[in-house]
Design a protein around this motif. Structure first.
Motif, PDB file in Angstrom:
ATOM      1  N   GLY A  95      -4.063  -7.254   7.601  1.00 37.75           N
ATOM      2  CA  GLY A  95      -3.358  -7.841   6.460  1.00 37.75           C
ATOM      3  C   GLY A  95      -2.209  -6.981   5.935  1.00 37.75           C
ATOM      4  N   GLY A  96      -1.969  -5.849   6.598  1.00 34.05           N
ATOM      5  CA  GLY A  96      -0.828  -5.011   6.197  1.00 34.05           C
ATOM      6  C   GLY A  96      -1.051  -4.235   4.912  1.00 34.05           C
ATOM      7  N   ALA A  97      -2.313  -4.015   4.550  1.00 40.17           N
ATOM      8  CA  ALA A  97      -2.591  -3.360   3.270  1.00 40.17           C
ATOM      9  C   ALA A  97      -3.344  -2.049   3.444  1.00 40.17           C
ATOM     10  N   VAL A  98      -3.554  -1.653   4.700  1.00 34.82           N
ATOM     11  CA  VAL A  98      -4.400  -0.478   4.925  1.00 34.82           C
ATOM     12  C   VAL A  98      -3.674   0.812   4.530  1.00 34.82           C
ATOM     13  N   HIS A  99      -4.427   1.806   4.158  1.00 33.79           N
ATOM     14  CA  HIS A  99      -3.903   3.152   3.945  1.00 33.79           C
ATOM     15  C   HIS A  99      -3.655   3.736   5.332  1.00 33.79           C
ATOM     16  N   GLU A 100      -2.419   3.795   5.731  1.00 35.01           N
ATOM     17  CA  GLU A 100      -2.071   4.035   7.128  1.00 35.01           C
ATOM     18  C   GLU A 100      -2.557   5.397   7.640  1.00 35.01           C
ATOM     19  N   GLU A 101      -2.330   6.444   6.897  1.00 34.13           N
ATOM     20  CA  GLU A 101      -2.703   7.777   7.375  1.00 34.13           C
ATOM     21  C   GLU A 101      -4.223   7.901   7.477  1.00 34.13           C
ATOM     22  N   GLN A 102      -4.902   7.350   6.493  1.00 33.77           N
ATOM     23  CA  GLN A 102      -6.346   7.467   6.417  1.00 33.77           C
ATOM     24  C   GLN A 102      -7.013   6.557   7.447  1.00 33.77           C
ATOM     25  N   GLY A 103      -6.427   5.394   7.665  1.00 35.95           N
ATOM     26  CA  GLY A 103      -6.973   4.468   8.649  1.00 35.95           C
ATOM     27  C   GLY A 103      -7.899   3.425   8.070  1.00 35.95           C
ATOM     28  N   TRP A 104      -8.407   3.670   6.874  1.00 34.65           N
ATOM     29  CA  TRP A 104      -9.304   2.725   6.205  1.00 34.65           C
ATOM     30  C   TRP A 104      -8.931   2.699   4.727  1.00 34.65           C
ATOM     31  N   GLY A 105      -9.450   1.722   4.012  1.00 37.71           N
ATOM     32  CA  GLY A 105      -9.158   1.630   2.580  1.00 37.71           C
ATOM     33  C   GLY A 105      -7.759   1.095   2.337  1.00 37.71           C
ATOM     34  N   ARG A 106      -7.444   0.918   1.051  1.00 37.90           N
ATOM     35  CA  ARG A 106      -6.185   0.291   0.677  1.00 37.90           C
ATOM     36  C   ARG A 106      -5.084   1.316   0.438  1.00 37.90           C
ATOM     37  N   ARG A 107      -3.873   0.915   0.760  1.00 35.00           N
ATOM     38  CA  ARG A 107      -2.689   1.699   0.428  1.00 35.00           C
ATOM     39  C   ARG A 107      -2.589   1.771  -1.098  1.00 35.00           C
ATOM     40  N   ASP A 108      -2.018   2.842  -1.628  1.00 39.38           N
ATOM     41  CA  ASP A 108      -1.845   2.994  -3.081  1.00 39.38           C
ATOM     42  C   ASP A 108      -3.172   2.874  -3.823  1.00 39.38           C
ATOM     43  N   GLU A 109      -4.227   3.364  -3.195  1.00 37.83           N
ATOM     44  CA  GLU A 109      -5.551   3.269  -3.809  1.00 37.83           C
ATOM     45  C   GLU A 109      -5.687   4.288  -4.938  1.00 37.83           C
ATOM     46  N   THR A 110      -6.544   3.974  -5.889  1.00 37.73           N
ATOM     47  CA  THR A 110      -6.879   4.883  -6.978  1.00 37.73           C
ATOM     48  C   THR A 110      -8.403   4.901  -7.110  1.00 37.73           C
ATOM     49  N   SER A 111      -8.915   5.768  -7.953  1.00 38.95           N
ATOM     50  CA  SER A 111     -10.375   5.841  -8.071  1.00 38.95           C
ATOM     51  C   SER A 111     -10.789   6.009  -9.527  1.00 38.95           C
TER      52      SER A 111
END
Lengths: 342, 342
Positions: A67-83
């Motif tokens: 879907g083009g939303a992945v955190h590219e470097e990490q390989g999993w999770g969402r881009r621009d993620e926060t916690s």
């Protein structure tokens, strides 16, 4: 062309994204159109209930990547993620604080959990989630391997008690980085599970079945171990080609070597092929049942492995298999398909 | 002094915070120490499952207010709240997008849901959540009215079908701002519920029981309607004093007037007292059962109501009852306690 992919998380998702790019490149309109009919059967054996919500790591990695939303470097999770939620949750001392639930990722878990609690199956909930990521528009149908909950646990030595104890795969994988010696895997619910609707049909009606470079033990073999899947794949008229996740004696990423060690298999491109087994009357069974592969693509550094397999009757070849970017990955997908004439 | 408070959300929470300040002021050490033993029995009839997590609006408002974390202007929810998860969740088209689940608030729901799914009761989960907010350190024990799920629904006219339909109280309250005429309330699970452990004892062993200015219909009367609560309170040796949530013919905040209209009660300070009823052999029953009040504190603008009640045998007085800040609220609590000689 109908292609079925049996996928784990990061490796399978990246491979599938490259495969879709290849199919768009091949489309006669020359403008990125697609006639792909790609069914991705995802491992759901890493799923878990965490803080009351259902987390499906591999399904989500596939959705976000395609879907083009992945955190590219990490390989999993969402881009621009926060916690922000996770950070506040830690103040309640609920445990699992080493497992960060991202805020955006959490939205996916909440939507899924709502639908599961309303009585939808995991297949139905996944289809609803996938709408947002326009998987259907890309010719992709994403299926969990099973609608029944299957949870992989790891039996580890209990240092204090001298016995054994069971921890969830994600605890072993994320918290302990697979460094805690695993005695064996126990997959709760697996033996009693059934393939999700559409899974067996996707294996028999496909033009090609692909095993991408996913973890051969806890991803690919978990899917194969859903009763009926391995037997159906072994008998399917579709050719089956796999891409080795082991390159030069080590996993490209993740801790597949530790998983292979747990089931007594060497971390080599050749050993993984033999672990999965070769199909057909002149084939050789895999460690856990009938062989499922016709062909095996290894990395250029493993030319010897390809030669050894070929000498033993396999279709095997070597090519660059490191998935640096989408165009590179599309070429890997092309090499895999070429091995079975597709 | 042991005080038991039967509380809804915002009004009850602010009142209780003032009551605690009063008890600290009265403490002989003169340094904010407390010997308070305050049991707050919270309405849990507005609770709901939303996106798979358990939301308990009144319990949370009480925790955040007493824990110093409430959004002061709003009266509920967390200070410095954000809605990153909610905003992303909306993209999945899960509905209820008019109900914002704050990120920090969500952490509370996740912790609670985890513990409920692990088999803890709501009382036990609430006690664990309350640790973070140091309620015990303030001499406060926070209890839900019941460990069984009770959910208030509102029966509204169905404009299209000509019949009736049921919506969750929170949908009526938050989405429709109580503007949709309510035919009646239906409280799913209430008749079969039992008081949470400690609730009945808190009513009989208290030195005083206080009904703060909470919504008399959907908060106070819901607690009273848990089988056993109303009868126990009516027969308790503890004096019972209430503070009117209606000032000058209107609710101070919220939409209590609409709730009162639904049960056929005028929105006046006097009518609400009579709705709850006066205790004792010479008392008068409330609308839904035996009277539960000994005394009733109204606002200065409702001096006539106090006089009318006194003429009818009630203990009643008027005082400023608008809870502008904590010191003001402490004085309101003092006036309420004074009415029953405490």
């Amino acid at each position: 062309m109908r292609i079925t992919v049996l996928s784990g998380g990061v490796g399978g998702a990246r491979f599938t994204r490259g495969l879709l790019a290849l199919l768009r490149d091949r489309h006669p309109d020359g403008h990125g159109g697609t006639t792909a009919e790609v069914t991705v059967v995802a491992n759901s054996g890493d799923d878990m209930w965490l803080h009351g919500v259902r987390v499906c790591p591999d399904l989500d990695t596939l959705m976000y990547t395609l879907g083009g939303a992945v955190h590219e470097e990490q390989g999993w999770g969402r881009r621009d993620e926060t916690s922000r939620v996770s950070a506040d949750l830690a103040a309640y001392d609920v445990g699992w604080d080493w497992f960060t639930l991202g805020d955006l990722d959490l939205a996916t878990h909440l939507a899924r959990t709502q639908w599961l609690r309303e009585g939808l199956t995991l297949t139905e909930a996944t289809e609803r989630l996938a709408r947002r990521w326009d998987l259907a528009g890309q010719g992709v149908r994403l299926l969990p391997m099973s609608d029944q909950p299957v949870e992989t646990h790891v039996v580890v030595a209990d240092a204090e008690g001298g016995g054994e104890r069971l921890i969830h795969f994600e605890e072993w994988w994320v918290r302990h980085r697979a460094a805690l010696p695993a005695l064996r895997f126990e997959q709760v619910g697996l033996a009693a599970s059934t393939p999700a609707p559409g899974v067996l049909d996707a294996l028999t009606s496909a033009d090609v079945v692909v095993l991408p470079p996913s973890n051969p033990v806890v991803s690919v073999s978990t899917i194969l171990a859903v009763p009926g899947v391995r037997e159906t794949l072994a008998a399917s008229p579709a050719p089956v080609v796999g891409v080795s996740p082991i390159v030069g004696g080590a996993a490209v990423r993740g801790m597949a070597a530790q998983c292979l060690a747990t089931v007594g298999v060497d971390a080599t491109a050749e050993a993984v092929a033999r672990y999965l087994g070769r199909r057909g009357p002149d084939g050789t069974p895999g460690l856990d049942g009938p062989g499922v592969l016709d062909a095996w693509l290894v990395d250029d550094v493993d030319t010897d492995a390809a030669a050894a397999l070929r000498a033993d009757g396999w279709r095997a070849s070597a090519a660059p298999t490191l998935m640096h970017d989408v165009p590179t990955t599309a070429r890997i997908a092309a090499a895999a398909l070429a091995l079975v004439g597709a």
